[in-house]
Write a protein that holds these residues in place. Structure first.
Motif, PDB file in Angstrom:
ATOM      1  N   VAL A 181      21.167   6.187  -3.067  1.00  0.00           N
ATOM      2  CA  VAL A 181      19.933   5.862  -2.932  1.00  0.00           C
ATOM      3  C   VAL A 181      19.096   6.968  -2.847  1.00  0.00           C
ATOM      4  CG1 VAL A 181      18.206   4.489  -1.169  1.00  0.00           C
ATOM      5  CG2 VAL A 181      20.650   3.739  -1.652  1.00  0.00           C
ATOM      6  N   CYS A 182      17.860   7.181  -3.592  1.00  0.00           N
ATOM      7  CA  CYS A 182      16.798   8.076  -3.406  1.00  0.00           C
ATOM      8  C   CYS A 182      15.872   7.287  -2.915  1.00  0.00           C
ATOM      9  CB  CYS A 182      16.569   8.731  -4.812  1.00  0.00           C
ATOM     10  SG  CYS A 182      15.817  10.213  -4.828  1.00  0.00           S
ATOM     11  N   GLN A 183      15.135   7.785  -1.935  1.00  0.00           N
ATOM     12  CA  GLN A 183      13.919   7.036  -1.269  1.00  0.00           C
ATOM     13  C   GLN A 183      12.747   7.778  -1.179  1.00  0.00           C
ATOM     14  OE1 GLN A 183      14.628   5.461   2.916  1.00  0.00           O
ATOM     15  NE2 GLN A 183      16.033   7.244   3.180  1.00  0.00           N
ATOM     16  N   SER A 184      11.615   7.323  -1.387  1.00  0.00           N
ATOM     17  CA  SER A 184      10.367   8.150  -1.474  1.00  0.00           C
ATOM     18  C   SER A 184      10.232   8.530   0.425  1.00  0.00           C
ATOM     19  CB  SER A 184       9.220   7.267  -1.764  1.00  0.00           C
ATOM     20  OG  SER A 184       8.949   6.287  -0.949  1.00  0.00           O
ATOM     21  N   LEU A 204      14.656   2.152   5.827  1.00  0.00           N
ATOM     22  CA  LEU A 204      15.956   1.911   5.670  1.00  0.00           C
ATOM     23  C   LEU A 204      16.744   1.958   7.129  1.00  0.00           C
ATOM     24  CD1 LEU A 204      18.580   1.240   4.129  1.00  0.00           C
ATOM     25  CD2 LEU A 204      18.628   3.766   3.456  1.00  0.00           C
ATOM     26  N   PRO A 241      13.993   9.500   5.605  1.00  0.00           N
ATOM     27  CA  PRO A 241      13.663  10.163   4.464  1.00  0.00           C
ATOM     28  C   PRO A 241      14.095  11.683   4.333  1.00  0.00           C
ATOM     29  CG  PRO A 241      12.082   8.548   4.609  1.00  0.00           C
ATOM     30  CD  PRO A 241      12.669   8.976   5.839  1.00  0.00           C
ATOM     31  N   VAL A 284      15.852  -3.104   5.064  1.00  0.00           N
ATOM     32  CA  VAL A 284      14.795  -2.634   5.007  1.00  0.00           C
ATOM     33  C   VAL A 284      13.738  -3.126   5.627  1.00  0.00           C
ATOM     34  CG1 VAL A 284      12.940  -1.623   3.272  1.00  0.00           C
ATOM     35  CG2 VAL A 284      15.428  -1.411   2.796  1.00  0.00           C
ATOM     36  N   ARG A 298       6.398   2.134  -0.208  1.00  0.00           N
ATOM     37  CA  ARG A 298       7.863   2.899  -0.141  1.00  0.00           C
ATOM     38  C   ARG A 298       8.276   2.613  -1.275  1.00  0.00           C
ATOM     39  NH1 ARG A 298      13.127   1.413   0.925  1.00  0.00           N
ATOM     40  NH2 ARG A 298      14.382   3.302   1.651  1.00  0.00           N
ATOM     41  N   SER A 329      12.130   2.840  -3.701  1.00  0.00           N
ATOM     42  CA  SER A 329      13.520   3.310  -3.372  1.00  0.00           C
ATOM     43  C   SER A 329      14.209   3.144  -4.975  1.00  0.00           C
ATOM     44  CB  SER A 329      14.080   2.418  -2.755  1.00  0.00           C
ATOM     45  OG  SER A 329      15.460   2.681  -2.594  1.00  0.00           O
TER      46      SER A 329
END
Length: 366
Positions: A243-246, A253, A267, A295, A303, A305
């Motif tokens: 997972v790449c999240q802003s 999360l 993050p 989430v 947001r 993701s």
């Protein structure tokens, strides 16, 4: 001996685990167990080392995280920060497009639920009005030339949907650029998982020659109510997820520890959040954790993701590894694609009102 609270006073967290509703009691005070309160951070530079000892050392750290938590941060992963930034920009631009452009590839037109999912159409938590998010799902597709996959009787039909509007022409190339980075990293990670399970590095390669893969770009608007949920509590049905999240000031999360307490996943720039899915839990006989997560975007920010899901070949068969088997127990093989489709049918159930006339009626999300 610790006294338990009367049953009517006990609190529980409810979730989906393996597609089956479950619950976990919230434990506090003397009843609380020793469990994680934060995610471990693992430096992935050893993933690219030519020395087997370096990769084995990394595998030991990964294995401990998979047993104890089921989640960890992967830092120094080698995917250029600029590439991640470009993908986030493309994802934001896509979700800002007119609804008619996005709805051209609505996921209800696809057996694999590929394409665009609108707000509130998913509903993993039945106590809510639906998941407060919109998303776009793509995955393995032998008919997409970008993937250079062999076309077989199993893969001859198109699976992905892409918007045809010129306004959205930027989206497909951007997603495939991200896809290629994540696929390359995932194949290396698979070998680290094999080492962590005391297997040769290439142990899982034979059932991962044409792996099942997905990118799910997701937009979570700020929640206006505690009664809402970005996505309900669940586990992932794959080998593992990246997972790449802003960046948001307030983490959205959350992962569930053994005490039924939600642990925030902050993050971190240029990092992946890695979590174990149901297949790796299965082959380890439950020794590795496919950890429940959700989430809740309560910080007042938009947001985004970009989870990448990696699984074995669609026709691959998996079962509990020998070292995790108990004497006298019988263990079945599971066909990867069949299990995946069953979970997809459960987790992607929609709650769209009125489709009988071919026109999808929509509900506002605010």
């Amino acid at each position: 001996m610790t006294e338990e609270a009367p049953r009517e006073q006990q609190l529980y967290v409810h979730y989906h685990d393996g597609g089956v509703p479950g619950r976990r009691r919230v434990l506090t005070g003397k009843a609380a167990k020793q469990t994680f309160t934060a995610l471990p951070r693992i430096d992935m530079r050893r993933l690219f080392s030519d020395e087997l000892e370096d990769r084995q050392e990394l595998a030991r750290e990964v294995g401990a995280a998979c047993r104890d938590v089921g989640f960890f941060y992967a830092v120094n992963h080698g995917v250029p920060e600029e590439a991640l930034g470009d993908t986030f920009d493309a994802v934001r631009r896509f979700f800002e497009l007119e609804e008619s452009v996005k709805m051209e590839c609505h996921n209800q037109k696809s057996q694999k639920f590929r394409g665009y999912e609108a707000f509130l159409e998913g509903k993993l938590d039945p106590s809510t009005r639906g998941d407060l998010k919109e998303g776009f799902l793509m995955g393995e597709d032998a008919t997409d030339p970008e993937q250079n996959r062999p076309v077989t009787p199993l893969t001859v039909e198109p699976r992905n949907q892409w918007p045809s509007s010129p306004e959205a022409s930027f989206f497909r190339p951007a997603i495939y650029a991200y896809y290629n980075h994540m696929l390359s990293f995932s194949k290396r990670m698979l070998r680290i998982f094999a080492l962590a399970l005391d297997k040769p590095e290439h142990h899982f390669d034979a059932i991962s020659t044409t792996p099942m893969t997905n990118i799910r770009a997701v937009h979570y608007p700020p929640q206006q109510s505690d009664a809402d949920i970005g996505i309900g509590a669940h586990t992932d049905f794959c080998w593992f997820t990246l997972v790449c999240q802003s960046h948001t000031a307030v983490p959205a999360l959350e992962v569930l520890n053994h005490n039924g307490i939600w642990v925030p996943v902050y993050p971190e720039s240029n990092s992946f959040v890695v979590n174990i899915g149901d297949f790796l839990k299965l082959v380890t006989g439950g020794t590795w954790q496919s950890t429940v997560h959700r989430v809740r975007n309560m910080g007042g920010e938009e947001r985004y993701s970009m989870p990448f899901f990696f699984s074995p070949n669609e026709d691959g068969r998996v079962s509990v590894l020998e070292q995790f088997r108990k004497e006298g127990e019988t263990y079945e093989e599971i066909v990867v694609g069949e299990y995946f489709q069953k979970r997809l049918d459960v987790d992607r159930t929609t709650h769209i009102e009125g489709e009988g006339d071919g026109q999808t009626k929509r509900r506002a999300y605010i």
